[in-house]
Scaffold this motif. Structure first.
Motif, short mmCIF file in Angstrom:
data_model
loop_
_atom_site.label_atom_id
_atom_site.label_comp_id
_atom_site.label_asym_id
_atom_site.label_seq_id
_atom_site.Cartn_x
_atom_site.Cartn_y
_atom_site.Cartn_z
N THR A 131 0.73 -1.13 -0.06
CA THR A 131 0.09 -0.16 -0.01
C THR A 131 0.89 1.20 0.10
O THR A 131 0.56 2.17 -0.74
CB THR A 131 -1.10 -0.19 1.34
OG1 THR A 131 -1.66 -1.13 1.11
CG2 THR A 131 -1.79 1.00 1.23
N ALA A 132 1.73 1.19 0.74
CA ALA A 132 2.86 2.47 0.83
C ALA A 132 3.29 2.69 -0.51
O ALA A 132 3.52 3.89 -0.98
CB ALA A 132 3.91 2.33 1.94
N ASP A 133 3.87 1.49 -1.05
CA ASP A 133 4.63 1.64 -2.67
C ASP A 133 3.50 2.15 -3.45
O ASP A 133 3.85 3.19 -4.53
CB ASP A 133 5.12 0.14 -3.00
CG ASP A 133 6.31 -0.22 -2.31
OD1 ASP A 133 6.94 0.62 -1.59
OD2 ASP A 133 6.23 -1.34 -2.29
N THR A 134 2.24 1.66 -3.51
CA THR A 134 1.19 2.19 -4.36
C THR A 134 0.91 3.62 -3.97
O THR A 134 0.74 4.31 -5.09
CB THR A 134 0.00 1.26 -4.15
OG1 THR A 134 -0.04 -0.04 -4.39
CG2 THR A 134 -1.11 1.84 -5.15
N ASP A 135 0.75 4.04 -2.83
CA ASP A 135 0.57 5.57 -2.59
C ASP A 135 1.67 6.35 -3.31
O ASP A 135 1.36 7.42 -3.65
CB ASP A 135 0.58 5.56 -0.96
CG ASP A 135 -0.95 5.00 -0.46
OD1 ASP A 135 -1.85 4.48 -1.17
OD2 ASP A 135 -0.93 4.87 0.90
N SER A 157 0.23 11.45 -9.95
CA SER A 157 -0.80 12.64 -9.97
C SER A 157 0.01 13.95 -9.95
O SER A 157 -0.52 14.94 -10.50
CB SER A 157 -1.56 12.69 -8.55
OG SER A 157 -0.65 12.73 -7.42
N GLN A 158 1.17 13.93 -9.55
CA GLN A 158 2.19 15.20 -9.49
C GLN A 158 2.47 15.75 -10.82
O GLN A 158 2.59 16.86 -11.18
CB GLN A 158 3.22 15.16 -8.61
CG GLN A 158 3.19 15.12 -7.25
CD GLN A 158 4.23 15.01 -6.35
OE1 GLN A 158 5.36 14.59 -7.16
NE2 GLN A 158 4.31 15.21 -5.16
N ARG A 159 2.29 14.58 -11.77
CA ARG A 159 2.56 14.90 -13.09
C ARG A 159 1.46 14.82 -14.11
O ARG A 159 1.61 14.66 -15.36
CB ARG A 159 3.67 13.84 -13.75
CG ARG A 159 5.08 14.05 -12.98
CD ARG A 159 5.86 12.77 -12.87
NE ARG A 159 7.16 13.19 -12.11
CZ ARG A 159 7.38 13.40 -11.03
NH1 ARG A 159 6.45 13.29 -10.25
NH2 ARG A 159 8.47 13.80 -10.49
N GLY A 160 0.30 14.73 -13.33
CA GLY A 160 -0.95 15.20 -14.20
C GLY A 160 -1.70 13.83 -14.63
O GLY A 160 -2.72 14.00 -15.41
N HIS A 161 -1.31 12.76 -14.01
CA HIS A 161 -2.13 11.54 -14.57
C HIS A 161 -3.26 11.05 -13.57
O HIS A 161 -2.98 11.76 -12.34
CB HIS A 161 -1.07 10.43 -14.55
CG HIS A 161 -0.02 10.60 -15.40
ND1 HIS A 161 -0.23 10.28 -16.83
CD2 HIS A 161 1.28 11.23 -15.34
CE1 HIS A 161 0.90 10.70 -17.50
NE2 HIS A 161 2.06 11.06 -16.59
N ALA A 162 -4.22 10.69 -13.87
CA ALA A 162 -5.26 10.23 -13.15
C ALA A 162 -4.77 9.03 -12.36
O ALA A 162 -4.21 8.01 -13.01
CB ALA A 162 -6.58 10.09 -13.91
N THR A 163 -5.30 8.82 -11.09
CA THR A 163 -4.61 7.75 -10.44
C THR A 163 -5.79 6.97 -9.52
O THR A 163 -5.96 6.03 -8.87
CB THR A 163 -3.68 8.29 -9.08
OG1 THR A 163 -4.20 9.03 -8.39
CG2 THR A 163 -2.48 8.61 -9.82
N GLU A 164 -7.20 7.34 -9.80
CA GLU A 164 -8.25 6.89 -9.09
C GLU A 164 -8.43 5.38 -9.78
O GLU A 164 -8.35 5.07 -11.17
CB GLU A 164 -9.69 7.55 -9.32
CG GLU A 164 -9.63 9.06 -8.88
CD GLU A 164 -8.97 10.05 -9.98
OE1 GLU A 164 -9.40 9.76 -11.21
OE2 GLU A 164 -8.30 10.98 -9.52
#
Length: 55
Positions: free
Chosen positions: A3-7, A14-21
């Motif tokens: 989970t930490a790696d995924t987060d 997300s900082q680079r403009g990609h959707a992560t939902e």
């Protein structure tokens, strides 16, 4: 630990403009709509019968 790696990875993207939902069913009136192909299904559906997508 996964989970930490995924987060961390999601934050990087997300900082680079990609959707992560995580994709999930959309709702259209009283039907579920597949986010991949737009196929409509009953509310009890667990997998898209058009393209095979599942959450």
């Amino acid at each position: 630990m996964a989970t930490a790696d995924t987060d961390l990875f999601d934050e990087f993207l997300s900082q680079r403009g990609h959707a992560t939902e995580r994709p999930s069913w959309e709702q259209d009136y009283n039907k579920k709509q597949c986010p991949e192909c737009g196929g409509l299904h009953d509310m009890s559906a667990t997998q898209c019968t058009v393209c095979g997508w599942s959450p």
